[in-house]
Design a protein around this motif. Structure first.
Motif, mmCIF file in Angstrom:
data_model
loop_
_atom_site.group_PDB
_atom_site.id
_atom_site.type_symbol
_atom_site.label_atom_id
_atom_site.label_comp_id
_atom_site.label_asym_id
_atom_site.label_seq_id
_atom_site.Cartn_x
_atom_site.Cartn_y
_atom_site.Cartn_z
ATOM 1 N N GLY A 313 34.661 -37.503 -21.763
ATOM 2 C CA GLY A 313 36.087 -37.272 -21.591
ATOM 3 C C GLY A 313 36.464 -36.704 -20.242
ATOM 4 N N GLU A 314 35.477 -36.197 -19.488
ATOM 5 C CA GLU A 314 35.801 -35.654 -18.160
ATOM 6 C C GLU A 314 36.182 -36.756 -17.191
ATOM 7 O OE1 GLU A 314 32.998 -32.891 -16.548
ATOM 8 O OE2 GLU A 314 32.842 -31.752 -18.414
ATOM 9 N N GLY A 315 35.597 -37.939 -17.366
ATOM 10 C CA GLY A 315 36.054 -39.102 -16.620
ATOM 11 C C GLY A 315 35.594 -39.221 -15.188
ATOM 12 N N VAL A 316 34.506 -38.558 -14.802
ATOM 13 C CA VAL A 316 33.977 -38.695 -13.446
ATOM 14 C C VAL A 316 33.199 -40.011 -13.366
ATOM 15 C CG1 VAL A 316 32.524 -37.703 -11.655
ATOM 16 C CG2 VAL A 316 33.844 -36.208 -13.175
ATOM 17 N N TYR A 317 33.604 -40.881 -12.471
ATOM 18 C CA TYR A 317 33.004 -42.210 -12.333
ATOM 19 C C TYR A 317 31.545 -42.103 -11.911
ATOM 20 C CZ TYR A 317 32.390 -46.985 -10.533
ATOM 21 O OH TYR A 317 31.946 -48.263 -10.278
ATOM 22 N N GLY A 318 30.670 -42.781 -12.673
ATOM 23 C CA GLY A 318 29.268 -42.855 -12.292
ATOM 24 C C GLY A 318 28.489 -41.569 -12.475
ATOM 25 N N LYS A 319 28.926 -40.708 -13.397
ATOM 26 C CA LYS A 319 28.213 -39.461 -13.685
ATOM 27 C C LYS A 319 27.779 -39.475 -15.139
ATOM 28 C CE LYS A 319 28.539 -34.493 -12.738
ATOM 29 N NZ LYS A 319 29.409 -33.429 -12.200
ATOM 30 N N SER A 320 26.528 -39.135 -15.398
ATOM 31 C CA SER A 320 25.939 -39.237 -16.726
ATOM 32 C C SER A 320 26.695 -38.397 -17.751
ATOM 33 C CB SER A 320 24.478 -38.791 -16.680
ATOM 34 O OG SER A 320 23.909 -38.769 -17.974
ATOM 35 N N ILE A 321 26.802 -38.939 -18.970
ATOM 36 C CA ILE A 321 27.373 -38.165 -20.075
ATOM 37 C C ILE A 321 26.270 -37.713 -21.041
ATOM 38 C CG2 ILE A 321 29.644 -39.263 -19.938
ATOM 39 C CD1 ILE A 321 28.839 -40.971 -22.372
ATOM 40 N N THR A 322 25.021 -37.939 -20.655
ATOM 41 C CA THR A 322 23.895 -37.434 -21.444
ATOM 42 C C THR A 322 23.056 -36.532 -20.527
ATOM 43 O OG1 THR A 322 22.821 -39.604 -21.102
ATOM 44 C CG2 THR A 322 23.911 -39.230 -23.215
ATOM 45 N N ASP A 323 21.794 -36.851 -20.283
ATOM 46 C CA ASP A 323 20.981 -35.988 -19.426
ATOM 47 C C ASP A 323 21.418 -36.092 -17.969
ATOM 48 O OD1 ASP A 323 19.534 -35.288 -21.631
ATOM 49 O OD2 ASP A 323 17.773 -36.501 -21.151
ATOM 50 N N PRO A 324 21.295 -35.002 -17.200
ATOM 51 C CA PRO A 324 21.669 -35.046 -15.787
ATOM 52 C C PRO A 324 20.765 -35.982 -14.987
ATOM 53 C CG PRO A 324 20.624 -32.959 -16.328
ATOM 54 C CD PRO A 324 20.845 -33.661 -17.617
ATOM 55 N N CYS A 325 21.372 -36.655 -14.010
ATOM 56 C CA CYS A 325 20.679 -37.672 -13.211
ATOM 57 C C CYS A 325 20.767 -37.346 -11.724
ATOM 58 C CB CYS A 325 21.304 -39.051 -13.455
ATOM 59 S SG CYS A 325 21.122 -39.676 -15.127
ATOM 60 N N LEU A 326 19.854 -37.923 -10.981
ATOM 61 C CA LEU A 326 19.849 -37.838 -9.525
ATOM 62 C C LEU A 326 20.953 -38.737 -8.978
ATOM 63 C CD1 LEU A 326 17.810 -36.347 -7.619
ATOM 64 C CD2 LEU A 326 16.637 -38.555 -7.392
ATOM 65 N N GLY A 327 21.771 -38.221 -8.050
ATOM 66 C CA GLY A 327 22.859 -39.009 -7.475
ATOM 67 C C GLY A 327 22.365 -40.092 -6.531
ATOM 68 N N TRP A 328 23.282 -40.971 -6.118
ATOM 69 C CA TRP A 328 22.877 -42.152 -5.367
ATOM 70 C C TRP A 328 22.265 -41.828 -4.004
ATOM 71 C CZ3 TRP A 328 21.071 -46.624 -5.801
ATOM 72 C CH2 TRP A 328 20.954 -47.434 -4.668
ATOM 73 N N ALA A 329 22.870 -40.937 -3.249
ATOM 74 C CA ALA A 329 22.362 -40.654 -1.905
ATOM 75 C C ALA A 329 20.911 -40.175 -1.965
ATOM 76 C CB ALA A 329 23.244 -39.614 -1.213
ATOM 77 N N LYS A 330 20.612 -39.273 -2.901
ATOM 78 C CA LYS A 330 19.245 -38.761 -3.040
ATOM 79 C C LYS A 330 18.314 -39.851 -3.578
ATOM 80 C CE LYS A 330 20.764 -34.000 -3.931
ATOM 81 N NZ LYS A 330 22.229 -34.265 -3.957
ATOM 82 N N THR A 331 18.838 -40.684 -4.457
ATOM 83 C CA THR A 331 18.041 -41.781 -5.020
ATOM 84 C C THR A 331 17.618 -42.763 -3.934
ATOM 85 O OG1 THR A 331 19.148 -41.640 -7.176
ATOM 86 C CG2 THR A 331 18.106 -43.737 -6.617
ATOM 87 N N GLU A 332 18.560 -43.170 -3.121
ATOM 88 C CA GLU A 332 18.263 -44.141 -2.062
ATOM 89 C C GLU A 332 17.196 -43.596 -1.123
ATOM 90 O OE1 GLU A 332 20.737 -47.046 1.005
ATOM 91 O OE2 GLU A 332 21.605 -45.113 0.414
ATOM 92 N N ARG A 333 17.337 -42.325 -0.729
ATOM 93 C CA ARG A 333 16.359 -41.712 0.160
ATOM 94 C C ARG A 333 14.979 -41.661 -0.500
ATOM 95 N NH1 ARG A 333 15.751 -42.130 4.809
ATOM 96 N NH2 ARG A 333 13.681 -42.723 4.105
ATOM 97 N N LEU A 334 14.951 -41.334 -1.803
ATOM 98 C CA LEU A 334 13.679 -41.244 -2.515
ATOM 99 C C LEU A 334 12.991 -42.603 -2.585
ATOM 100 C CD1 LEU A 334 11.580 -39.736 -4.188
ATOM 101 C CD2 LEU A 334 13.035 -40.078 -6.201
ATOM 102 N N ILE A 335 13.740 -43.658 -2.838
ATOM 103 C CA ILE A 335 13.136 -45.003 -2.910
ATOM 104 C C ILE A 335 12.504 -45.370 -1.575
ATOM 105 C CG2 ILE A 335 13.584 -47.457 -3.240
ATOM 106 C CD1 ILE A 335 15.833 -46.675 -5.182
#
Length: 343
Positions: A313-335
């Motif tokens: 219900g918070e409505g933040v686009y692209g943010k997990s509603i279950t377990d917390p996730c790594l965001g895109w910028a950090k993900t891209e760098r990690l890959i």
């Protein structure tokens, strides 16, 4: 019985007829299947990344995320095979809470299983047609696999399902890699028994049919950490854990001995930023020991567009509603860091 029979669901054959896969998309998936299997068999030295949101909650943001992965995949294709996570069923420890898109295609609305079946098929079809990715899903309900079996290239069996007979037997009849997680107790003998069962042939009941499976040589381990009787999380990705698993595998008469390291869950204590450090430590272990290098085939990483998690219900686009996730910028760098370490 203390339940209400709401309605009979369409069988997979009916859903597939309503939402068919083209010959072109079938060929793309089959080519992906071959590429992924070669990693698990050792024919390819590429690294697997099963990566994406903890649970698929919104079709547009999930496709947006996977489209970003597509661009990265082209840059790391010599070292990495990306398998996006589209997890459409969410296991719940107590049974309460959001159970995934299969149950609730709209997290803010009531459950609707027929709409959910259609929604998850459409989502996997969009991923394949728009990005060329055949994706991963968790086998929460074995009888539902055939709604998606012509679209997905990887299946995970969760820590709470790995002891279940029907999950093991169904896995033995799949022709794609199936990852078996260690149970929440951390007893890897349970996981190894599950892998053994999945690699063997069986006769059993599936969707009211008597069936015979041939065994799945690509069934493998997933280490996800464990929880003690007091609820404390403990990791099992360290060098000594991987060496021990390698030794246990060596004692087993199994094909394609392999493990995927889940960098979140009990391995990180659900501290999602720890996934970066965990991945780099495992890569260091691979460099130090040839047996570990041969055994570790990749990572399972929880990642989305925005860091962290939110309430429904918070409505933040692209943010997990279950377990917390790594965001895109950090993900891209990690890959890119993983690809550089594997080069």
């Amino acid at each position: 019985m203390n339940m209400e029979f709401i309605g009979k669901l369409p069988i997979p054959q009916e859903i597939k007829a309503m939402y068919p896969v083209t010959e072109e998309l079938t060929a793309i998936k089959e080519a992906r299947d071959v590429e992924i299997k070669k990693v698990f068999s050792g024919e390819s030295d590429k690294f697997i990344l099963v990566i994406g949101p903890c649970s698929a909650d919104n079709e547009d943001s999930v496709i947006d995320y996977i489209s970003r992965l597509r661009a990265v995949q082209e840059k790391v294709k010599d070292q990495i095979v990306i398998i996006p996570r589209i997890y459409t069923g969410k296991p719940r420890t107590t049974g309460d809470g959001y159970k995934g898109m299969l149950h609730q295609p709209d997290p803010n609305s009531n459950p609707d299983l027929i709409k959910g079946i259609i929604a998850i098929r459409n989502l996997h079809m969009r991923a394949l047609s728009e990005t060329g990715f055949s994706c991963a899903d968790e086998m929460l309900y074995p009888e539902n696999h055939r709604y998606l079996n012509d679209l997905i290239s990887y299946v995970a069996i969760g820590a709470r399902s790995v002891e279940n007979q029907q999950h093991r037997l169904t896995a033995s009849g799949l022709n794609i890699p199936v990852g078996m997680k260690n149970p929440t107790s951390g007893d890897i003998s349970v996981m190894m028994n599950s892998i053994t069962a999945a690699q063997h042939a069986h006769e059993f009941i599936y969707r009211n049919w008597e069936v015979k499976s041939k065994g799945n040589p690509y069934a493998h381990a997933i280490l996800r950490g464990y929880v003690d009787e007091k609820g404390h999380s403990f990791p099992n990705y360290h060098y000594e854990n991987l060496l021990h698993l390698s030794e246990v595998y060596a004692e087993k008469d199994l094909k394609n001995k392999a493990v995927i390291i889940d960098t979140n869950h009990a391995n990180s204590g659900k501290k999602y930023l720890e996934q970066i450090r965990i991945a780099k430590e495992v890569l260091q272990s691979c460099r130090q020991n040839s047996d570990i290098h041969k055994l570790v085939k990749g990572f399972m990483i929880e990642s989305y567009i925005e860091d962290g998690a939110q309430k429904i219900g918070e409505g933040v686009y692209g943010k997990s509603i279950t377990d917390p996730c790594l965001g895109w910028a950090k993900t891209e760098r990690l890959i890119y860091d993983i690809a550089e370490a594997r080069a």
